[in-house]
Design a protein around this motif. Structure first.
Motif, PDB file in Angstrom:
ATOM      1  N   ALA A  46       0.824  -1.219   0.000  1.00  0.00           N
ATOM      2  CA  ALA A  46       0.000   0.000   0.000  1.00  0.00           C
ATOM      3  C   ALA A  46       0.853   1.263   0.000  1.00  0.00           C
ATOM      4  O   ALA A  46       0.447   2.283  -0.550  1.00  0.00           O
ATOM      5  N   ALA A  47       2.023   1.216   0.623  1.00  0.00           N
ATOM      6  CA  ALA A  47       2.862   2.417   0.755  1.00  0.00           C
ATOM      7  C   ALA A  47       3.276   3.001  -0.599  1.00  0.00           C
ATOM      8  O   ALA A  47       3.136   4.216  -0.797  1.00  0.00           O
ATOM      9  N   PRO A  48       3.789   2.203  -1.543  1.00  0.00           N
ATOM     10  CA  PRO A  48       4.181   2.806  -2.829  1.00  0.00           C
ATOM     11  C   PRO A  48       3.021   3.461  -3.574  1.00  0.00           C
ATOM     12  O   PRO A  48       3.225   4.423  -4.315  1.00  0.00           O
ATOM     13  N   LYS A  49       1.812   2.970  -3.364  1.00  0.00           N
ATOM     14  CA  LYS A  49       0.649   3.565  -4.025  1.00  0.00           C
ATOM     15  C   LYS A  49       0.294   4.931  -3.433  1.00  0.00           C
ATOM     16  O   LYS A  49      -0.301   5.757  -4.108  1.00  0.00           O
ATOM     17  N   LEU A  50       0.656   5.149  -2.174  1.00  0.00           N
ATOM     18  CA  LEU A  50       0.336   6.411  -1.508  1.00  0.00           C
ATOM     19  C   LEU A  50       1.378   7.498  -1.761  1.00  0.00           C
ATOM     20  O   LEU A  50       1.089   8.682  -1.593  1.00  0.00           O
ATOM     21  N   ILE A  51       2.578   7.111  -2.142  1.00  0.00           N
ATOM     22  CA  ILE A  51       3.693   8.068  -2.239  1.00  0.00           C
ATOM     23  C   ILE A  51       3.398   9.268  -3.142  1.00  0.00           C
ATOM     24  O   ILE A  51       3.614  10.407  -2.733  1.00  0.00           O
TER      25      ILE A  51
END
Length: 110
Positions: A46-51
Motif C-alpha cells: 500500500a505504501a508505494p501507491k500512496l507516495i
C-alpha cells in the motif's frame, strides 16, 4: 491524490471514533496516524501507491499553518499576557522532542 487524501481521512476518522468510544485523552488524528502506521506495516504494497499523493500534499503543507497564524493574530492579547508559560512550554516540548528523537534513532540504529 484524491485516493490518498481519502485514505488519510478514513484513518483520521477511525482515530476520532476510537478516541470518542474509549474517552482517551489523546487527539484522534494521533491515533489515526498510529492506525495508518500499523496498516502500512502489515500491508507493505500500500505504501508505494500512496507516495505520489502524499508528496503532492506535502508540497502544500505550508497552507496548514494559516489557521495557526490566524489564531495567534485573533488571540494576540492572550498570547502577550501569557508569553512566559508559552515560552516555557515551547522550550520544554522542543527539548523533550529532541531527546525522544535521539533515543529512537539510537534504538533503531542497533
Amino acid at each position: 491524490m484524491i485516493r490518498t487524501f481519502l485514505i488519510l481521512l478514513i484513518f483520521q476518522c477511525l482515530g476520532e471514533g476510537f478516541v470518542f468510544m474509549t474517552k482517551m485523552p489523546v487527539p484522534g488524528p494521533v491515533i489515526g496516524m498510529l492506525l495508518l502506521f500499523v496498516f502500512l506495516l502489515l500491508k507493505k504494497e500500500a505504501a508505494p501507491k500512496l507516495i505520489p499523493g502524499v508528496q503532492e500534499l506535502l508540497r502544500h503543507l505550508s497552507l496548514l499553518f494559516i489557521p495557526a497564524g490566524v489564531g495567534i493574530m485573533v488571540h494576540g492579547k492572550t498570547v502577550l499576557d501569557e508569553w512566559i508559560p508559552l515560552v516555557i512550554a515551547l522550550v520544554l516540548s522542543t527539548a523533550i522532542s529532541i531527546v525522544v528523537t535521539a533515543l529512537c534513532v539510537k534504538w533503531m540504529s542497533r
